[in-house]
Every structure is written in structure tokens, then in C-alpha cells.
Design a protein around this motif. Sequence first.
Motif, mmCIF file in Angstrom:
data_model
loop_
_atom_site.group_PDB
_atom_site.id
_atom_site.type_symbol
_atom_site.label_atom_id
_atom_site.label_comp_id
_atom_site.label_asym_id
_atom_site.label_seq_id
_atom_site.Cartn_x
_atom_site.Cartn_y
_atom_site.Cartn_z
ATOM 1 N N ALA A 1 0.834 -1.209 0.000
ATOM 2 C CA ALA A 1 0.000 0.000 0.000
ATOM 3 C C ALA A 1 0.868 1.257 0.000
ATOM 4 N N PRO A 2 0.300 2.389 -0.462
ATOM 5 C CA PRO A 2 1.058 3.660 -0.429
ATOM 6 C C PRO A 2 1.565 3.994 0.973
ATOM 7 N N GLN A 3 0.682 3.835 2.002
ATOM 8 C CA GLN A 3 1.127 3.906 3.393
ATOM 9 C C GLN A 3 1.296 2.477 3.869
ATOM 10 N N LYS A 4 2.548 2.030 3.926
ATOM 11 C CA LYS A 4 2.805 0.649 4.324
ATOM 12 C C LYS A 4 2.292 0.398 5.741
ATOM 13 N N SER A 5 1.804 -0.813 5.983
ATOM 14 C CA SER A 5 1.270 -1.152 7.297
ATOM 15 C C SER A 5 1.475 -2.633 7.576
ATOM 16 N N LEU A 6 1.438 -2.976 8.847
ATOM 17 C CA LEU A 6 1.454 -4.363 9.298
ATOM 18 C C LEU A 6 0.378 -4.510 10.370
ATOM 19 N N PRO A 7 -0.282 -5.664 10.443
ATOM 20 C CA PRO A 7 -1.376 -5.835 11.406
ATOM 21 C C PRO A 7 -0.866 -5.926 12.836
ATOM 22 N N SER A 8 -1.501 -5.198 13.744
ATOM 23 C CA SER A 8 -0.982 -5.089 15.108
ATOM 24 C C SER A 8 -1.051 -6.406 15.876
ATOM 25 N N HIS A 9 -1.905 -7.346 15.470
ATOM 26 C CA HIS A 9 -1.954 -8.598 16.225
ATOM 27 C C HIS A 9 -0.658 -9.396 16.092
ATOM 28 N N LEU A 10 0.169 -9.053 15.088
ATOM 29 C CA LEU A 10 1.456 -9.745 14.936
ATOM 30 C C LEU A 10 2.485 -9.299 15.973
ATOM 31 N N PHE A 11 2.153 -8.315 16.792
ATOM 32 C CA PHE A 11 3.032 -7.971 17.916
ATOM 33 C C PHE A 11 3.202 -9.161 18.875
ATOM 34 N N TYR A 12 2.160 -9.991 18.977
ATOM 35 C CA TYR A 12 2.054 -10.855 20.161
ATOM 36 C C TYR A 12 2.530 -12.284 19.930
ATOM 37 N N ASP A 13 3.800 -12.426 19.529
ATOM 38 C CA ASP A 13 4.449 -13.726 19.688
ATOM 39 C C ASP A 13 4.913 -13.804 21.137
ATOM 40 N N ALA A 14 5.645 -14.856 21.497
ATOM 41 C CA ALA A 14 6.056 -15.012 22.900
ATOM 42 C C ALA A 14 6.876 -13.815 23.372
ATOM 43 N N GLU B 1 -0.565 6.939 16.971
ATOM 44 C CA GLU B 1 -0.145 5.947 15.976
ATOM 45 C C GLU B 1 1.279 5.510 16.262
ATOM 46 N N MET B 2 1.548 4.230 16.067
ATOM 47 C CA MET B 2 2.925 3.737 16.135
ATOM 48 C C MET B 2 3.384 3.414 14.717
ATOM 49 N N HIS B 3 4.621 3.832 14.438
ATOM 50 C CA HIS B 3 5.215 3.613 13.124
ATOM 51 C C HIS B 3 6.627 3.064 13.286
ATOM 52 N N LEU B 4 7.084 2.375 12.270
ATOM 53 C CA LEU B 4 8.489 2.007 12.125
ATOM 54 C C LEU B 4 9.038 2.821 10.962
ATOM 55 N N VAL B 5 10.049 3.641 11.237
ATOM 56 C CA VAL B 5 10.577 4.587 10.257
ATOM 57 C C VAL B 5 11.845 4.023 9.630
ATOM 58 N N SER B 6 11.862 3.958 8.301
ATOM 59 C CA SER B 6 13.054 3.503 7.597
ATOM 60 C C SER B 6 14.151 4.565 7.713
ATOM 61 N N LEU B 7 15.340 4.150 8.154
ATOM 62 C CA LEU B 7 16.447 5.085 8.351
ATOM 63 C C LEU B 7 17.260 5.326 7.092
ATOM 64 N N ARG B 8 16.946 4.594 6.030
ATOM 65 C CA ARG B 8 17.706 4.748 4.785
ATOM 66 C C ARG B 8 16.879 4.204 3.631
ATOM 67 N N THR B 9 17.287 4.501 2.432
ATOM 68 C CA THR B 9 16.697 3.863 1.253
ATOM 69 C C THR B 9 17.131 2.402 1.246
ATOM 70 N N ALA C 1 14.220 6.691 2.556
ATOM 71 C CA ALA C 1 14.579 7.169 3.894
ATOM 72 C C ALA C 1 13.434 8.011 4.453
ATOM 73 N N GLY C 2 13.010 7.697 5.673
ATOM 74 C CA GLY C 2 11.916 8.417 6.303
ATOM 75 C C GLY C 2 10.551 7.809 6.067
ATOM 76 N N GLU C 3 10.435 6.867 5.131
ATOM 77 C CA GLU C 3 9.153 6.200 4.894
ATOM 78 C C GLU C 3 8.811 5.315 6.090
ATOM 79 N N THR C 4 7.517 5.161 6.389
ATOM 80 C CA THR C 4 7.130 4.431 7.594
ATOM 81 C C THR C 4 6.248 3.218 7.286
ATOM 82 N N ILE C 5 6.276 2.287 8.240
ATOM 83 C CA ILE C 5 5.300 1.202 8.307
ATOM 84 C C ILE C 5 4.402 1.504 9.499
ATOM 85 N N HIS C 6 3.124 1.653 9.241
ATOM 86 C CA HIS C 6 2.148 1.951 10.289
ATOM 87 C C HIS C 6 1.778 0.627 10.967
#
Length: 332
Positions: A28-41, A251-259, A273-278
Motif C-alpha cells: 500500500a502507499p502507506q505501508k502497514s502491518l497488522p498489530s496482532h502480529l506484535f504478540y508472539d512469545a 499511531e505507532m510507526h516504524l521509520v526507515s532510516l535509509r533507502t 529514507a523516512g518512509e514508515t510502516i504503520h
Amino acid sequence: MLDLVEAVAARREASDPDAATVLRGLSAPQKSLPSHLFYDARGSALFEEITRLEEYYPTRVETAILDEAAPQIAGRTPQGAVLVEYGSGSSRKTEILLERLPQLAAYAPIDVSRSALEEAKARLARRFPSLRVEPTLGDFAAPLRLPADLAIRPRLGFFPGSTIGNFTTPEARDLLGRMAAGLGAGARLVIGADLLKDPSILIPAYDDAQGVTAAFNLNMLERINREFDADFDRSRFRHEARFNEAEGRVEMHLVSLRTQRVAVLGRMFSFTAGETIHTENSAKYSMRGFHRLAASAGWTPKRTWIDRAGLFSVHELAAEVQDFAAGGRVER
């Protein structure tokens, strides 16, 4: 060879809903990942650590509210009821209710983390040896499934932690509607909702000084690597929490530090660089806004408890099953 890689990815995408969601989100234009994947062990353990942080007020404040409200909740719970908890995690808050609900027929926690369910069941067996615990491993948004002898009993739903804020307004309305339908007419739901407040209080709760929330967010990349044959380098991303004023949410994001380019299930995804995963939303509500949301999903607000500082709210709702498809925008 490329065609083979694409075929493997396509088969996994078709057979695994999480794989499909991950690939779609990263496309997607605004990259995202589903928050339920946070919860491994590891993620579940990190979240438990977050709940003990000074900056993270929701757990501390909600626990105090529940401790005060529990006798009133228990007094309206019929003999032989089933306590159904959505997204139970460690079930720590649930113990506040369980110790005041000896009349329960069973406790039915639902969670995506097998380790959290197993640890909670073992702990509860020691503290409440006569309590029947019927855990369900899976997404709490799925239809409610109870053993036949429990399905006929009255139900009390429990959805603490302001997890409802992780969903968009249409998603939250749909989830609450499915809870009403699953619990049944006349059932009650005790639910936590974080209140709208100054970002100077909100942001530290999601970006603590010790970096635990950052580790929690970045851990998702490790899980994606492990389960979806990806090659994320977590050192090339940083955690960021931001307040979206228009939507009334953190909102929580993961910000890419480089291309960079990252492979997931054989498909390549490019980052500037600077693009995020929501990775997560955490909506905050006004009292009026939350009551309107609940009403739009077939619930009648019956009782609300708020701490003295006005940080957090706990609501007792009653179900009136109906068609939940209608409903417009909910004010926050």
C-alpha cells in the motif's frame, strides 16, 4: 526462478490470511502491518513489561478503576454465568473480577498467544482451583465458540486495556456488534476505553524513556522475518509514536532510516529514507464519543467509571442484538 518464487508467494498468500495481510499492507502507499502480529512469545513478554512502566498509565489506572467497580459488576452477574474475555493476554486484570465472582460457571479467555493462555491457565489453576477455565487460541474478532454446556449460560464479556482503540471507527463498530451478537441479548460487556487528553501525556505512554515500547514495535520485524521468510534489518528502522489529531489517536510507526529493499515471501519492497510502516492505532475517546460508538453497535451504556484525573474510563454495556450494518461517523 522468479516465476517459481512468485508462485510460492501466491500459494502462501492464498492459504494464509496473515501472509495476505502482510503482503497487501506492505504494497500500500502507506505501508502497514497488522498489530496482532506484535504478540508472539517475545512480544507478549515485552507488552507485559510495558504495562509496568511509569509512563504507561492505562494499565495502572484501569486496574484501580476495576478494583473499585468490581463489587458492583459482581453484584449484577447471575449465578452460573460465563466470563468471556476478549484478548486476554496474561489475564492479570481478570483476577480482580474472578476473586469477586465465585458464582461463575467458567472463565473463557480468548487470545492469539498460546504461551500467554497456557501461563494464565496454570496461574489461575493455582489461585482459583475450583474455577473452570476454557481458553480459546485465536482471533477474538472471530465468532464466539463455547463448549455446548456453557453456550446456554448467561455471559459477561470483558474487554479491558482500551484494545478497542486499536481499531478504526468502522472496525470498532463491527467488532462491538459481533460481540453483542456472540454474547447474546441481555448480556453485558465490561470494556475499557482510554480518554482523549493532551499529547504530552499520551506520547510518553507509547514512547517510553527505557525504550521498551520501541523494542516491542521492532520485534514485529523479527517475527515477519521468522514466519514470512523476510530479511528486515531492524537496525535500519526506528520506532516512532505520533498523535494524529484529526483522528484522535496515537499511531505507532516504524521509520526507515535509509533507502533500502526488503524481501518478504520472495517479493521485494522498496523503502525511501523516512518512509514508515504503520503498525498500530490507539484511538482516544470522549465520553460522548464512546457512548455513541457503543450505541451504534447495539449496546446500551449502563454504568461508567472514571479515575479522578480523567485519564481512563471503564464502561458496563448491555446488549440489544440488532442489525449493525448501519451507522455513520462516530464523534470522539
